[in-house]
Structures are given as structure tokens and as C-alpha cells.
Design an enzyme around this catalytic site. Structure first.
Site, short mmCIF file in Angstrom:
data_model
loop_
_atom_site.label_atom_id
_atom_site.label_comp_id
_atom_site.label_asym_id
_atom_site.label_seq_id
_atom_site.Cartn_x
_atom_site.Cartn_y
_atom_site.Cartn_z
N HIS A 280 -4.74 -2.07 -5.92
CA HIS A 280 -4.00 -0.90 -6.37
C HIS A 280 -4.97 0.22 -6.73
O HIS A 280 -5.74 0.10 -7.67
CB HIS A 280 -3.13 -1.28 -7.57
N ASP B 50 0.80 -1.22 0.00
CA ASP B 50 0.00 0.00 0.00
C ASP B 50 0.84 1.28 0.00
O ASP B 50 0.43 2.29 0.56
CB ASP B 50 -0.98 0.01 1.19
P1 IMP Z 1 -2.49 -12.93 1.66
O1 IMP Z 1 -1.56 -12.37 0.63
O2 IMP Z 1 -3.93 -12.66 1.37
O3 IMP Z 1 -2.22 -14.37 1.97
O4 IMP Z 1 -2.19 -12.16 3.04
C1 IMP Z 1 -0.95 -12.30 3.72
C2 IMP Z 1 -0.52 -10.97 4.35
O5 IMP Z 1 -0.19 -10.05 3.32
C3 IMP Z 1 -1.60 -10.30 5.20
O6 IMP Z 1 -0.97 -9.62 6.28
C4 IMP Z 1 -2.20 -9.28 4.25
O7 IMP Z 1 -2.76 -8.19 4.94
C5 IMP Z 1 -0.97 -8.86 3.47
N1 IMP Z 1 -1.29 -8.38 2.12
C6 IMP Z 1 -1.65 -9.13 1.05
N2 IMP Z 1 -1.86 -8.34 -0.02
C7 IMP Z 1 -1.61 -7.08 0.37
C8 IMP Z 1 -1.63 -5.81 -0.31
O8 IMP Z 1 -1.90 -5.69 -1.52
N3 IMP Z 1 -1.31 -4.73 0.46
C9 IMP Z 1 -0.96 -4.83 1.77
N4 IMP Z 1 -0.93 -5.99 2.43
C10 IMP Z 1 -1.25 -7.11 1.75
#
Ligand code: IMP
Length: 474
Positions: free
Chosen positions: A42, A14
Site C-alpha cells: 500500500h 492496487d
Molecule cells: P499471492 O497473494 O502472493 O499468493 O498472489 C496471488 C495473486 O494475487 C497474484 O496474481 C498476485 O499478483 C496478486 N496479488 C497479491 N497481492 C496483491 C496486491 O496487493 N495487489 C495486487 N495484486 C496482488
């Protein structure tokens, strides 16, 4: 012969990667994703409203740019179809220029179910990302193929959709999950596979051929370096390699074409989900509050009604963090969860710059640094030293225990009080900010190019006015 650049986020996600790509995308013929899937969110603010991209690369506003999704990605085809429709409804034509690698992994319905059950420990986005990458590594089990790729389904739909169905039934049974309509799920998926067929690129040399014929590629990282499955704050990470070097595996191009690596960070950091965060305002209390908060919308609505000015003046760091979250609109674009916010951590940033060989830095949200003038700090705090067990360290340690025990030392840099969102020339920025940015550049050891001064498109100041990047004035 063309070249390729790689752009990644240097913190916990982010940082505003899509906004930077929105500005520099015109210099490239192809924008390509190499990792992640619908967990990415995004956001691009435009005059026509807010466009949030999940699986489609960020170059949507450039009408001739090819949008490529590489083999390192995991794809939820039903969500992708909806996303394509949303983008086209926004008035942007992408259907002829979106190409999906046939080697990319399909997110199967059972991945979503497992993530819903098992993702809580990490605080995942529940998009099935971890289970899909786990099945990719697992490959097959007994009579079932676990890693089903887009090209497999296209070439032999009945065989591979039968595996998907078996995998789903197996998980439903194993976890005793109620109310799952397998027939309906499979009917929808079958329909979606045919709808997605025109976008699937069967030529596994697609990108290589384009670059050989002189086209330039920008690889767009998703999720950011501190969430890398190997290098990040394991286990509180995503399940793909987010580091810049991963672009040349998941992006389907040889590294010999690499030209430069661009890093994006933001001046007030954030993190969503669980895991260590050295510079978090309010530390453990904030982590707990943001994770356990009764769903982000609840918190967002509640927080929006709070007296932000009063919170900023609080002696309590948790409350200052809350105010900065409201002012910076730090709520997850996929899940809507409140993001944990913290001081810009230069030790972490320098580490990420070094691990990825960053050549060019973009620092977003510098306009928000003005808010520190109303806080007890008066000036702008930056983390410039880590100590662990009384010893200074210059790296992010491996274990969660050590990451949580780090003492970050904050140094204050002179603040400023003016709104900078209308400024477009670097020299016109407040001298205090210029001095802070010069310090950041020296500290992390790479050149700064873009300074984000507002949330709308093109609210950027370029440090190097001779740069090939041109910012539209609006
Ligand atoms: P997952 O990618 O859904 O398995 O989540 C794993 C970790 O990555 C969690 O802490 C999510 O909050 C973080 N996360 C996944 N995608 C994003 C993103 O696009 N921005 C920020 N954090 C993310």
C-alpha cells in the site's frame, strides 16, 4: 457503542486503498486489517517521499489511531519488524499502537520456499501466502502442527518453534532444496519472535471491547474483490477472502457493528500476475509480456525510455497500454512487476459493487483519463456490456474459459484535455468528466464520494461537499 466501516478494493488490487484511508482515517479510532499479509503493498506518496506499507494498516499518519492486525491475516514477523523500523525512521511513531491478533497465523520459512516453487503458475508475490493459508486449513499432519499462530508461539515457544523447524526440514527434504541453512533461519526466527512479543494482543476480545466503549473501526481490505479465493477469478487469486463480509471473520468483530461499506476502484484498471482480464489493452500479448517480462525493473527502465507520446498515438492497443502503464506508474510495489492495464470495466465494477453492497465509491486516477485525448479513441472508452457465446450477461462467470471468452463492448464518453490535478471542487471539474462520473455512478448503482485527481496525498475532489470527510488543501 462505536461502529465499524469496511473499505475494500473492487478490482484486481492496487486501486489506491491506502490513499483513501490516508484521507478518511482521521474519522476512526482504529484501522484494522482482516486478511492477507506481506503480499500487500500500500503506497502513500508524501512530501517527504514514498511510504510503502505491507503488513501494517494504513492509518500510520494519524498519531492516536490504533493499528490492529486481525486473526484472518498471515504474518511474516521478520518482515514486519523491518517494516516497523522503516515507518519509525520515516518519523512516525507506531510501536505503542500496533496490535497483532494472537490468533493470526505465522508465515513459516517453509511457506516461502514452497511459494517460490509452486507460486509460478499463479504469478504470486512469493510471500508464502498460499502455503500459509493452506497449512491453516490443513491444521496438523502426523506429529507436526502446521497452523502455527502468534499466540501459540508466545505461550509455548520451544514446542511451536520445534514444529516450525520440523516443517521446514520436511519441505527441504521433500523438494530436495539445496543451500538452506536451517540453523540460521531458526536462530533469526527465534530472535524475531521475542522482538514481536510486545505487539501481540492476547485479549481475543480486544476489538469488541474497544467498539463497545465507543471507538470506531475502519477495516482495511487487502488484495481486492476480484482476487478473493472464492469469488474471484479462481485459481488466479490470492488465498484469503477479500470480500467485505470477510472483515467480520478475520477482523475479530461481530457484524452487528457494521455501518457502511466503502469501495475503491481506479479509472484505468490494472492487474498483476496471471488470469483473465476482459478489458486489457493488448489482451494476451500484454499478459504474456507483463508476466514474462525480464523482471519489472528491466521493463520499467526500458519502458521509461520509450517515446510515450508516440506510443499513445499508436493504432496498436498493446502500445497504448504500455504508454498508460508508464504514465500511471503501474509497477507492482511488492514485486516491481509491470502491471497489465485496461479500460475501466463497468460490468465488472457493478458486479463487485453488488456482491459487496458498496455504499460509497472512490474512483482513483481520474486525472489519467486526460491521456485518452492523445490516443486513437480521442474520447474515453468504458466497458458497458459483456457478451458470452452471443448472449448478454451481467455477471462475472465462474470458469476461466468463459471469463476469457467474454466480449466486452466499449462505449466512448466525451473526453477532456485539461490537467485536473489542481482542482478541489467537484463543480470545477471538466463538464465531460462530471458527465462520465454521473454515468458511472448510475451504471454501477452506488454513490460516488471521492475522485482521485493526482498521486500525492489529498489530491481528491469530493462529490458531496457536505460529507463528514475533510480534505486538507495542500
Ligand atoms: P499471492 O497473494 O502472493 O499468493 O498472489 C496471488 C495473486 O494475487 C497474484 O496474481 C498476485 O499478483 C496478486 N496479488 C497479491 N497481492 C496483491 C496486491 O496487493 N495487489 C495486487 N495484486 C496482488
Amino acid at each position: 457503542m462505536g461502529y465499524s466501516d469496511v473499505l475494500i478494493g473492487l478490482q484486481y488490487g492496487d486501486e489506491g486503498k491506502a490513499r483513501v484511508i490516508d484521507v478518511i482515517g482521521g474519522n476512526y479510532d482504529i484501522i484494522a486489517r482482516f486478511n492477507g499479509g506481506s503480499n500487500a503493498g500500500h503506497t502513500i506518496e508524501t512530501d517527504k517521499g514514498r511510504l510503502v506499507l505491507h503488513q501494517v494498516p494504513s492509518g500510520v499518519f494519524y498519531p492516536d489511531t490504533i493499528l490492529y492486525v486481525g486473526s484472518g491475516c498471515v504474518i511474516n514477523i521478520e518482515k514486519l519488524i523491518t517494516e516497523i523500523e522503516n515507518i519509525e525512521n520515516f518519523g512516525l511513531k507506531i510501536s505503542k499502537r500496533l496490535r497483532l491478533s494472537s490468533q493470526a497465523t505465522l508465515i513459516q520459512p517453509h511457506h516461502l520456499l514452497i511459494d517460490g516453487i509452486m507460486g509460478k503458475a499463479i504469478g504470486t508475490t512469493k510471500n508464502g501466502i498460499g502455503p500459509a493459508y493452506a497449512d491453516k486449513a490443513f491444521r496438523a499432519f502426523n506429529d507436526r502442527i502446521l497452523n502455527v499462530r502468534l499466540g501459540d508461539v508466545m505461550a509455548d515457544p520451544s514446542r511451536f518453534l520445534a514444529y516450525v523447524e520440523k516443517n521446514l526440514k520436511n519441505v527441504v527434504k521433500e523438494h530436495s532444496i539445496k543451500n538452506v541453512d536451517v540453523n540460521k533461519i531458526m536462530t533469526n526466527l527465534r530472535k524475531a519472535t521475542e522482538e514481536i512479543r510486545p505487539y501481540v494482543e492476547e485479549d481475543t476480545l480486544f476489538l469488541s471491547k474497544k467498539v463497545d466503549s465507543g471507538r470506531n473501526v475502519l477495516f482495511e481490505g487487502a488484495q481486492s474483490f476480484m482476487l478473493d479465493v472464492t469469488k474471484g477469478t479462481v485459481p488466479y487469486v490470492t488465498s484469503s477472502n477479500t470480500a467485505a463480509a470477510a472483515a467480520y471473520v478475520g477482523g475479530d468483530l461481530s457484524p452487528k457493528h457494521h455501518r457502511k461499506t466503502i469501495g475503491v476502484a481506479k479509472a484505468i484498471m490494472s492487474r498483476v500476475g496471471n488470469g483473465p482480464f476482459v478489458s486489457e489493452f493488448g489482451g494476451e500479448r500484454s499478459e504474456k509480456y507483463c508476466i514474462e517480462g525480464d523482471g519489472a525493473l528491466h521493463d520499467k527502465n526500458k519502458e521509461a525510455q520509450e517515446n510515450v507520446e508516440k506510443l499513445l498515438q499508436s493504432s496498436n492497443e498493446f502500445e497504448i497500454g504500455k504508454a498508460l502503464r508508464v504514465l500511471g506508474n503501474e509497477y507492482g510495489s511488492v514485486t516491481g512487476r509491470p502491471r497489465r492495464v485496461g479500460i475501466l470495466d463497468l460490468v465488472q465494477l457493478r458486479y463487485a459493487v453488488r456482491c459487496n453492497g458498496i455504499d460509497e465509491l472512490w474512483l482513483n486516477k481520474c486525472d489519467l483519463l486526460v491521456d485518452f485525448a492523445k490516443t486513437k479513441y480521442k474520447d474515453i472508452p468504458l466497458i458497458t456490456e459483456y457478451s458470452l457465446g452471443g448472449k448478454k450477461i451481467d455477471f462475472v462467470p465462474t470458469s476461466e474459459k468463459e471469463c476469457r471468452e467474454i466480449k466486452g463492448k466499449a462505449e466512448l464518453k466525451n473526453g477532456f484535455v485539461d490537467d485536473i490535478s489542481g482542482i478541489r471542487d467537484y463543480e470545477k471539474l471538466p463538464k465531460e468528466l462530471i458527465s462520465l462520473l454521473t454515468f458511472v455512478e448510475k451504471y454501477v448503482g452506488c454513490n460516488l464520494l471521492g475522485v482521485g485527481v493526482g498521486s500525492n496525498r489529498y489530491k481528491y475532489v469530493l462529490k458531496d461537499s457536505k460529507s463528514s470527510v475533510k480534505i486538507q488543501k495542500n
